[in-house]
Design a protein around this motif. Structure first.
Motif, mmCIF file in Angstrom:
data_model
loop_
_atom_site.group_PDB
_atom_site.id
_atom_site.type_symbol
_atom_site.label_atom_id
_atom_site.label_comp_id
_atom_site.label_asym_id
_atom_site.label_seq_id
_atom_site.Cartn_x
_atom_site.Cartn_y
_atom_site.Cartn_z
ATOM 1 N N ALA A 122 0.816 -1.228 0.000
ATOM 2 C CA ALA A 122 0.000 0.000 0.000
ATOM 3 C C ALA A 122 0.841 1.265 0.000
ATOM 4 C CB ALA A 122 -0.945 0.008 1.202
ATOM 5 N N THR A 123 2.019 1.212 0.598
ATOM 6 C CA THR A 123 2.884 2.379 0.807
ATOM 7 C C THR A 123 2.189 3.399 1.712
ATOM 8 O OG1 THR A 123 2.240 3.931 -0.968
ATOM 9 C CG2 THR A 123 3.674 2.077 -1.583
ATOM 10 N N PRO A 124 2.922 4.418 2.176
ATOM 11 C CA PRO A 124 2.278 5.456 2.995
ATOM 12 C C PRO A 124 1.217 6.249 2.242
ATOM 13 C CG PRO A 124 4.665 5.538 3.205
ATOM 14 C CD PRO A 124 4.376 4.605 2.089
ATOM 15 N N VAL A 125 1.207 6.145 0.915
ATOM 16 C CA VAL A 125 0.213 6.884 0.134
ATOM 17 C C VAL A 125 -1.186 6.332 0.385
ATOM 18 C CG1 VAL A 125 -0.539 7.523 -2.196
ATOM 19 C CG2 VAL A 125 1.897 7.490 -1.636
ATOM 20 N N PHE A 126 -1.314 5.011 0.489
ATOM 21 C CA PHE A 126 -2.634 4.388 0.583
ATOM 22 C C PHE A 126 -2.951 3.790 1.951
ATOM 23 C CE2 PHE A 126 -2.344 3.522 -4.247
ATOM 24 C CZ PHE A 126 -2.952 4.744 -4.526
ATOM 25 N N GLN A 127 -1.988 3.737 2.859
ATOM 26 C CA GLN A 127 -2.258 3.134 4.165
ATOM 27 C C GLN A 127 -1.235 3.607 5.182
ATOM 28 O OE1 GLN A 127 -3.905 -1.112 4.884
ATOM 29 N NE2 GLN A 127 -1.683 -1.366 4.866
ATOM 30 N N ASN A 128 -1.706 3.995 6.366
ATOM 31 C CA ASN A 128 -0.831 4.440 7.450
ATOM 32 C C ASN A 128 -1.100 3.611 8.698
ATOM 33 O OD1 ASN A 128 -1.639 7.527 6.079
ATOM 34 N ND2 ASN A 128 0.436 6.738 6.020
ATOM 35 N N PRO A 129 -0.459 2.450 8.819
ATOM 36 C CA PRO A 129 -0.742 1.538 9.932
ATOM 37 C C PRO A 129 -0.493 2.127 11.318
ATOM 38 C CG PRO A 129 0.414 0.388 8.190
ATOM 39 C CD PRO A 129 0.455 1.846 7.836
ATOM 40 N N LEU A 130 0.527 2.980 11.471
ATOM 41 C CA LEU A 130 0.808 3.546 12.787
ATOM 42 C C LEU A 130 -0.368 4.384 13.289
ATOM 43 C CD1 LEU A 130 4.542 4.640 12.342
ATOM 44 C CD2 LEU A 130 3.654 2.519 13.352
ATOM 45 N N ALA A 131 -1.015 5.085 12.368
ATOM 46 C CA ALA A 131 -2.170 5.902 12.744
ATOM 47 C C ALA A 131 -3.353 5.038 13.174
ATOM 48 C CB ALA A 131 -2.582 6.794 11.571
ATOM 49 N N GLN A 132 -3.324 3.760 12.804
ATOM 50 C CA GLN A 132 -4.396 2.842 13.170
ATOM 51 C C GLN A 132 -4.054 2.003 14.395
ATOM 52 O OE1 GLN A 132 -6.503 1.039 9.659
ATOM 53 N NE2 GLN A 132 -4.742 1.887 8.569
ATOM 54 N N GLY A 133 -2.931 2.302 15.022
ATOM 55 C CA GLY A 133 -2.584 1.637 16.272
ATOM 56 C C GLY A 133 -1.542 0.552 16.163
ATOM 57 N N ILE A 134 -1.050 0.256 14.943
ATOM 58 C CA ILE A 134 0.017 -0.735 14.777
ATOM 59 C C ILE A 134 1.319 -0.155 15.327
ATOM 60 C CG2 ILE A 134 1.342 -2.086 13.109
ATOM 61 C CD1 ILE A 134 -1.577 -2.985 13.453
ATOM 62 N N ASP A 135 2.155 -0.998 15.931
ATOM 63 C CA ASP A 135 3.361 -0.513 16.613
ATOM 64 C C ASP A 135 4.537 -0.248 15.672
ATOM 65 O OD1 ASP A 135 2.328 -0.679 19.338
ATOM 66 O OD2 ASP A 135 2.412 -2.852 19.073
ATOM 67 N N ILE A 136 4.764 -1.138 14.714
ATOM 68 C CA ILE A 136 5.959 -1.055 13.876
ATOM 69 C C ILE A 136 5.583 -1.338 12.427
ATOM 70 C CG2 ILE A 136 8.258 -2.013 13.420
ATOM 71 C CD1 ILE A 136 8.404 -2.831 16.357
ATOM 72 N N VAL A 137 6.122 -0.541 11.510
ATOM 73 C CA VAL A 137 5.902 -0.730 10.075
ATOM 74 C C VAL A 137 7.232 -1.055 9.413
ATOM 75 C CG1 VAL A 137 5.272 0.414 7.912
ATOM 76 C CG2 VAL A 137 3.908 0.799 9.969
ATOM 77 N N VAL A 138 7.228 -2.079 8.535
ATOM 78 C CA VAL A 138 8.418 -2.388 7.736
ATOM 79 C C VAL A 138 8.065 -2.275 6.264
ATOM 80 C CG1 VAL A 138 9.448 -3.875 9.486
ATOM 81 C CG2 VAL A 138 7.969 -4.880 7.737
ATOM 82 N N HIS A 139 9.059 -1.980 5.452
ATOM 83 C CA HIS A 139 8.897 -1.895 4.003
ATOM 84 C C HIS A 139 10.035 -2.614 3.309
ATOM 85 C CE1 HIS A 139 5.720 1.173 3.282
ATOM 86 N NE2 HIS A 139 6.104 1.637 4.468
ATOM 87 N N SER A 140 9.709 -3.308 2.235
ATOM 88 C CA SER A 140 10.730 -3.622 1.243
ATOM 89 C C SER A 140 10.815 -2.388 0.360
ATOM 90 C CB SER A 140 10.344 -4.854 0.414
ATOM 91 O OG SER A 140 11.283 -5.032 -0.622
ATOM 92 N N ALA A 141 11.775 -1.538 0.647
ATOM 93 C CA ALA A 141 11.913 -0.283 -0.096
ATOM 94 C C ALA A 141 12.384 -0.525 -1.525
ATOM 95 C CB ALA A 141 12.871 0.660 0.634
ATOM 96 N N SER A 142 12.772 -1.756 -1.838
ATOM 97 C CA SER A 142 13.119 -2.127 -3.214
ATOM 98 C C SER A 142 11.933 -1.961 -4.148
ATOM 99 C CB SER A 142 13.564 -3.594 -3.277
ATOM 100 O OG SER A 142 14.395 -3.938 -2.204
ATOM 101 N N LYS A 143 10.712 -1.989 -3.569
ATOM 102 C CA LYS A 143 9.500 -2.025 -4.380
ATOM 103 C C LYS A 143 9.054 -0.600 -4.715
ATOM 104 C CE LYS A 143 9.541 -6.533 -3.803
ATOM 105 N NZ LYS A 143 10.619 -6.795 -2.870
ATOM 106 N N TYR A 144 7.890 -0.179 -4.254
ATOM 107 C CA TYR A 144 7.333 1.122 -4.656
ATOM 108 C C TYR A 144 8.141 2.313 -4.140
ATOM 109 C CZ TYR A 144 3.066 -1.077 -6.421
ATOM 110 O OH TYR A 144 2.161 -1.821 -7.139
ATOM 111 N N ILE A 145 8.762 2.175 -2.971
ATOM 112 C CA ILE A 145 9.529 3.318 -2.438
ATOM 113 C C ILE A 145 10.629 3.696 -3.422
ATOM 114 C CG2 ILE A 145 10.935 4.183 -0.540
ATOM 115 C CD1 ILE A 145 7.972 3.744 0.160
ATOM 116 N N SER A 146 11.358 2.698 -3.901
ATOM 117 C CA SER A 146 12.358 2.950 -4.947
ATOM 118 C C SER A 146 11.667 3.282 -6.263
ATOM 119 C CB SER A 146 13.258 1.732 -5.129
ATOM 120 O OG SER A 146 13.986 1.815 -6.332
#
Length: 383
Positions: free
Chosen positions: A183-207
């Motif tokens: 989803a990336t931060p564009v479509f979903q913000n898990p921390l704002a929904q109460g999740i503690d830690i977010v990880v990304h494979s930045a190789s994907k959409y972030i790059s």
């Protein structure tokens, strides 16, 4: 909530570069010298925060980490040399022998292998549950130390009500970790929904350019400090300055790229639904669950038995056969290839993925060209 829209605006000030550089400079050095003994001692004693060694700290990497923290609405972030390095280094910072992890089914195959081949032999218990169980059973996490989540899950792309799961987890003091690469931060913000830690494979959409292998973890200052103090320096899977520079470049266009991926995915979902050869489309869209505001370009399609999957794959022109996703180019990954993978059992095999399923990465090529290519190959593959 994150303030993703402001990231491009703040780029020029990321490193406070006195030379007025439009892009953050690449600080390509392995170590940093100190002006005098006292400055050196103060840093090693933790009284200052000057960079010491690029394995644990670098200004270019710090610039990317700051942007990711802001994008996800977290307090801090730490970059890694790959997505799996972010996942494994994060998990290892919070487990010990006897720890219990509840993990979603259909998890990323290498995450599954890490849990089965490394964590389990070291006395860490891992149990796998369907997405629906995490939502419906308020006491599922009662005896678990960590809930490891993906929303949507890999390959079959089942979304998860993160706010509800976070509520269940907090009731039982269970740490929640989620892979938010799809989803990336564009479509979903898990921390704002109460999740503690977010990880990304930045190789994907972030790059976004298929030229970088990297990962990143975002959370509170406390959780990131635990990772920085333990697994980042001792496992050594650090993010390099040049990769951090490329990722910062990717963040500048992330919002625009995700909107294009979404537009192409919407076109495919609409047209796939009308095809008689298609049994199921796995592609959650905006509002499929609370907090999910858009659809990325990664989906899967399950065909009926009339489609010859190898013949379909070879008939494609614009879609290439390959792993990974998130770049400009469109790709397919037939489940049969994943199911045939040699070596230890992977998550596709473990959780019964259909051999008629094909994962699509819809890139940034013209959507009509992609659809024409897809439809032509499908017609040519009829058995």
């Amino acid at each position: 909530m994150s303030d993703f829209q402001s990231i491009a605006t703040m780029m020029a000030a990321v490193l406070d570069d006195e030379a007025g550089s439009i892009t953050p400079p690449i600080v390509q050095t392995s170590l940093f010298a100190f002006e005098n003994y006292q400055a050196f001692e103060d840093r090693m004693a933790g009284r200052t925060n000057q960079s010491v060694y690029t394995r644990v700290q670098n200004p270019t990497v710090a610039a990317f980490e700051g942007l990711m923290a802001k994008a996800e609405g977290g307090e801090a972030a730490v970059g890694f040399a790959s997505g799996i390095a972010a996942i494994t280094s994060t998990l290892l910072a919070f487990v010990k022998p006897g720890s219990k992890i509840a993990c979603v089914e259909h998890v990323y195959p290498d995450t599954y292998r890490f849990m089965e081949q490394i964590l389990r032999p070291f006395g860490i218990e891992v149990s796998y549950y369907p997405v629906e169980d995490f939502e419906a059973n308020a006491d599922l996490l009662a005896n678990f130390d960590i809930a490891y989540l993906e929303s949507p899950s890999s390959v079959v792309f089942t979304p998860l009500n993160l706010a509800l799961v976070a509520e269940h987890a907090k009731r039982h003091d269970t740490l929640t970790i989620i892979d938010n690469s799809w989803a990336t931060p564009v479509f979903q913000n898990p921390l704002a929904q109460g999740i503690d830690i977010v990880v990304h494979s930045a190789s994907k959409y972030i790059s976004g350019h298929s030229d970088t292998v990297a990962g990143v973890t975002i959370s509170s200052q406390e959780h990131i400090a635990a990772i920085r103090d333990l697994t980042l320096p001792l496992l050594g899977a650090k993010l390099a300055p040049f990769e951090a520079f490329l990722l910062t470049r990717g963040l500048r266009t992330l919002n625009a790229r995700m909107m294009q991926h979404q537009a192409t995915a919407n076109l495919f979902v609409d047209r796939l639904a009308a095809l008689p050869q298609v049994r199921k489309i796995n592609s959650p869209g905006a509002n499929a669950v609370p907090g999910l505001t858009g659809r990325s370009g990664l989906m899967s399609v399950e065909f009926d038995d009339s489609v010859d999957i190898p013949k379909f794959s070879d008939a494609l022109s614009h879609f290439r056969l390959g792993v990974s996703w998130g770049g400009f180019e469109s790709l397919i990954l037939p489940a049969r290839v994943g199911l045939a993978q040699a070596g230890p059992k992977n998550s596709m095999q473990a959780f019964g993925v259909s051999p008629n399923l094909v994962r699509l990465n819809l890139g940034l090529e013209d959507a009509e060209d992609l659809w024409a290519d897809f439809e032509k190959a499908l017609n040519q593959s009829a058995t």
